[in-house]
Design an enzyme around this catalytic site. Structure first.
Site, short mmCIF file in Angstrom:
data_model
loop_
_atom_site.label_atom_id
_atom_site.label_comp_id
_atom_site.label_asym_id
_atom_site.label_seq_id
_atom_site.Cartn_x
_atom_site.Cartn_y
_atom_site.Cartn_z
CG ASP A 43 44.46 43.30 39.62
OD1 ASP A 43 45.24 43.64 40.59
OD2 ASP A 43 44.31 42.14 38.92
CE1 TYR A 48 46.29 37.55 36.14
CE2 TYR A 48 45.63 39.88 36.27
CZ TYR A 48 45.87 38.72 36.95
OH TYR A 48 45.48 38.55 38.22
P1 NAP Z 1 35.64 36.68 39.74
O1 NAP Z 1 35.93 38.05 39.91
O2 NAP Z 1 35.33 36.06 41.24
O3 NAP Z 1 34.57 36.11 38.92
C1 NAP Z 1 34.72 36.52 37.76
C2 NAP Z 1 33.57 35.48 37.09
O4 NAP Z 1 32.33 35.71 37.57
C3 NAP Z 1 33.47 35.55 35.63
O5 NAP Z 1 33.10 34.19 35.02
C4 NAP Z 1 32.25 36.58 35.39
O6 NAP Z 1 31.40 36.22 34.16
C5 NAP Z 1 31.15 36.37 36.62
N1 NAP Z 1 30.56 37.52 37.00
C6 NAP Z 1 31.12 38.66 37.10
N2 NAP Z 1 30.07 39.60 37.76
C7 NAP Z 1 29.05 38.97 37.97
C8 NAP Z 1 27.86 39.18 38.42
N3 NAP Z 1 27.60 40.30 39.08
N4 NAP Z 1 26.88 37.89 38.81
C9 NAP Z 1 27.39 36.72 38.29
N5 NAP Z 1 28.26 36.22 37.80
C10 NAP Z 1 29.27 37.38 37.59
O7 NAP Z 1 37.20 36.01 39.26
P2 NAP Z 1 38.38 36.47 38.87
O8 NAP Z 1 38.31 37.03 37.53
O9 NAP Z 1 39.19 35.27 39.03
O10 NAP Z 1 39.14 37.40 40.08
C11 NAP Z 1 39.06 38.78 39.82
C12 NAP Z 1 40.33 39.47 39.59
O11 NAP Z 1 41.30 39.14 40.52
C13 NAP Z 1 41.04 38.71 38.41
O12 NAP Z 1 40.22 39.14 37.01
C14 NAP Z 1 42.46 39.26 38.49
O13 NAP Z 1 42.45 40.49 38.12
C15 NAP Z 1 42.43 39.06 40.08
N6 NAP Z 1 43.19 37.69 40.37
C16 NAP Z 1 44.64 37.66 40.75
C17 NAP Z 1 44.94 36.70 41.35
C18 NAP Z 1 46.38 36.68 41.93
O14 NAP Z 1 46.91 35.34 42.02
N7 NAP Z 1 46.91 37.90 42.30
C19 NAP Z 1 44.52 35.39 41.11
C20 NAP Z 1 43.21 35.20 40.38
C21 NAP Z 1 42.75 36.63 39.92
P3 NAP Z 1 31.31 37.38 33.11
O15 NAP Z 1 32.72 37.78 32.79
O16 NAP Z 1 30.68 36.41 31.95
O17 NAP Z 1 30.40 38.38 33.37
#
Ligand code: NAP
Length: 269
Positions: A43, A48
């Site tokens: 994604d 980004y």
């Molecule tokens: P997330 O995936 O909920 O959380 C990412 C965080 O969690 C990072 O700090 C990561 O740290 C940590 N993490 C990952 N795996 C872990 C595990 N197994 N145990 C503990 N911590 C863990 O947050 P997000 O990146 O905001 O959301 C995911 C994706 O959704 C985004 O990357 C993006 O592609 C998409 N998104 C879309 C929108 C939209 O408006 N459409 C908005 C926000 C996000 P490390 O990297 O240090 O492991």
């Protein structure tokens, strides 16, 4: 890997890699590494600023294009039909792809319907295999589907233990739109390892609290796109299909719901 069948007939993996905040060489490396560990959905978004790196990571992985499911999104700088058409071409070029599996409108914009019209055309021409929306709540969604030709295949929304969106999920399912969860791990804003319910259930299945949360969502047939820059967590986040939560466990996790966003920027919609 488990999949969900979209209203286009195409299948979308239930777990993918989020790439928000992954940049430069690190982004290229993580995308490629994730694919090597079995991820098939990646994604990204124009917002980004990493589509080129995602495309390079895909190339470096050496995988067949047809095994992957690539999502990107166009956003407010492309706020007209004409600009959206140009943006679609830019994404194809940046990603070095000749089609995109899923193209989303990143947020509800007042110009959303005309931007979506460009997405519909790209869908009919085959440049995009499925189209959809992101950050649409019940009201926005209901208004939107009254005025579009192609019912969105996906609505990508914030969804984690504190904001579980059961009502929106029901509405989407009824109308043939799949839900995909962004920030399924709450972007690290909730310390999952402090949650007793998750710890207790995790102990039973020998899984981490993060794996319990991702299983909880995927068992509801909600696709998740957790992001990590650590190989060990990439492996952990996809290793969730060898156990099943029972009804009582689902009920306990459901009780953690606060039915509110963790992200104030979403309140502007
Ligand atoms: P997330 O995936 O909920 O959380 C990412 C965080 O969690 C990072 O700090 C990561 O740290 C940590 N993490 C990952 N795996 C872990 C595990 N197994 N145990 C503990 N911590 C863990 O947050 P997000 O990146 O905001 O959301 C995911 C994706 O959704 C985004 O990357 C993006 O592609 C998409 N998104 C879309 C929108 C939209 O408006 N459409 C908005 C926000 C996000 P490390 O990297 O240090 O492991």
């Amino acid at each position: 890997m488990e999949y969900i069948i979209l209203n286009t007939g195409n299948k979308m993996p239930l777990v993918g890699l989020g790439t928000w905040n992954l940049r430069g060489k690190e982004c290229v490396k993580i995308v490629s590494l994730a694919i090597q560990h079995g991820y098939r959905l990646i994604d990204t978004a124009q917002m980004y600023g990493n589509e080129k790196e995602v495309g390079q990571g895909i190339l470096n992985s050496g995988i067949n294009r047809n095994e992957l499911f690539i999502t990107t999104k166009i956003y407010r700088i492309s706020n007209s039909y004409e600009k959206a058409k140009i943006a679609i071409e830019e994404s194809l070029k940046n990603l070095q792809l000749d089609y995109i599996d899923l193209l989303l409108l990143h947020e509800p914009y007042s110009q959303g319907p005309q931007m979506y019209h460009a997405l519909e055309e790209a869908y009919f021409s085959g440049k995009v295999k499925a189209i959809g929306i992101s950050n649409y709540d019940e009201n926005w969604y209901q208004t939107f589907i009254r005025n579009c030709k192609v019912i969105p295949a996906v609505n990508q929304v914030e969804n984690h233990i504190y904001y579980q969106k059961w009502k929106l999920h029901e509405l989407l399912t009824k109308n043939g739109t799949a839900m995909q969860a962004w920030s399924p791990l709450a972007q690290g804003m909730i310390k999952l390892s402090d949650q007793d319910v998750l710890k207790k259930i995790g102990k039973k299945y020998n899984k981490t609290p993060a794996q319990i949360v991702l299983r909880f969502l995927t068992q509801r047939r909600i696709s998740v796109i957790p992001k990590s820059k650590h190989e060990i967590r990439l492996i952990e986040n996809i290793d969730i299909f060898d156990f099943k939560l029972d009804d009582e466990e689902i009920k306990q996790i459901r009780q953690l719901d606060k039915n509110d966003t963790l992200f104030t920027w979403t309140k502007r919609f």
